[in-house]
Design a protein around this motif. Sequence first.
Motif, mmCIF file in Angstrom:
data_model
loop_
_atom_site.group_PDB
_atom_site.id
_atom_site.type_symbol
_atom_site.label_atom_id
_atom_site.label_comp_id
_atom_site.label_asym_id
_atom_site.label_seq_id
_atom_site.Cartn_x
_atom_site.Cartn_y
_atom_site.Cartn_z
ATOM 1 N N ARG A 53 0.834 -1.205 0.000
ATOM 2 C CA ARG A 53 0.000 0.000 0.000
ATOM 3 C C ARG A 53 0.868 1.254 0.000
ATOM 4 N NH1 ARG A 53 -2.628 -3.061 3.848
ATOM 5 N NH2 ARG A 53 -1.968 -1.671 5.521
ATOM 6 N N ASN A 54 1.941 1.226 0.803
ATOM 7 C CA ASN A 54 2.851 2.369 0.833
ATOM 8 C C ASN A 54 3.479 2.622 -0.538
ATOM 9 O OD1 ASN A 54 2.378 2.759 3.549
ATOM 10 N ND2 ASN A 54 4.367 2.017 4.222
ATOM 11 N N LEU A 55 3.912 1.546 -1.206
ATOM 12 C CA LEU A 55 4.562 1.691 -2.504
ATOM 13 C C LEU A 55 3.595 2.161 -3.582
ATOM 14 C CD1 LEU A 55 6.871 -1.415 -2.285
ATOM 15 C CD2 LEU A 55 7.609 0.988 -2.340
ATOM 16 N N LEU A 56 2.328 1.792 -3.458
ATOM 17 C CA LEU A 56 1.339 2.314 -4.396
ATOM 18 C C LEU A 56 1.179 3.822 -4.224
ATOM 19 C CD1 LEU A 56 -1.474 -0.395 -4.358
ATOM 20 C CD2 LEU A 56 0.204 0.056 -6.168
ATOM 21 N N ALA A 57 1.262 4.291 -2.982
ATOM 22 C CA ALA A 57 1.130 5.719 -2.701
ATOM 23 C C ALA A 57 2.395 6.492 -3.079
ATOM 24 C CB ALA A 57 0.813 5.940 -1.220
ATOM 25 N N ASP A 58 3.557 5.857 -2.915
ATOM 26 C CA ASP A 58 4.840 6.501 -3.204
ATOM 27 C C ASP A 58 5.848 5.414 -3.549
ATOM 28 O OD1 ASP A 58 7.252 7.876 -3.298
ATOM 29 O OD2 ASP A 58 6.940 8.925 -1.398
#
Length: 148
Positions: free
Chosen positions: A57-62
């Motif tokens: 989820r973090n990597l999708l956001a950034d």
Amino acid sequence: MIGTIPDTLRHLFLGASHGVLATTGPGGPYASLMGLAPAGAGPGLYLVTGRNSRKFRNLLADPRAALLLDDRAADPRPEPGAVRALTALGRVRVLEGEEARRAAEALAGRHPHLQGLVDAPDAVFLLFAVETLQLLDGPSAATVLDLR
């Protein structure tokens, strides 16, 4: 492009079987121990995670991330100050199709204990593409290599 990396950095980068992936997202910074596999000729590493994981989820956001590697596996009790640590800064992208299949093979081949995760229906295969490497050789000697 991996050939342009000095031997000291290349051996540590390609030889590391595990590393700590640092991401950031709405909940703040997050670190995860990851199994790694070299990704072909370029300066990249394959990773696998679950589609519902916080890191994903973090990597999708950034997609920006840092990956910390060290050489303690080669000598688990090194002399004080003798540990070398490599910080890789880069971006992570989701792999699909043939690229995902190659990543799955590489990760399962290097980490048989990850086979269950590799085969999981929600497994997501990632490529960590390196932009900058920083080698810390002992407590204070640093070398930075910009690969952009």
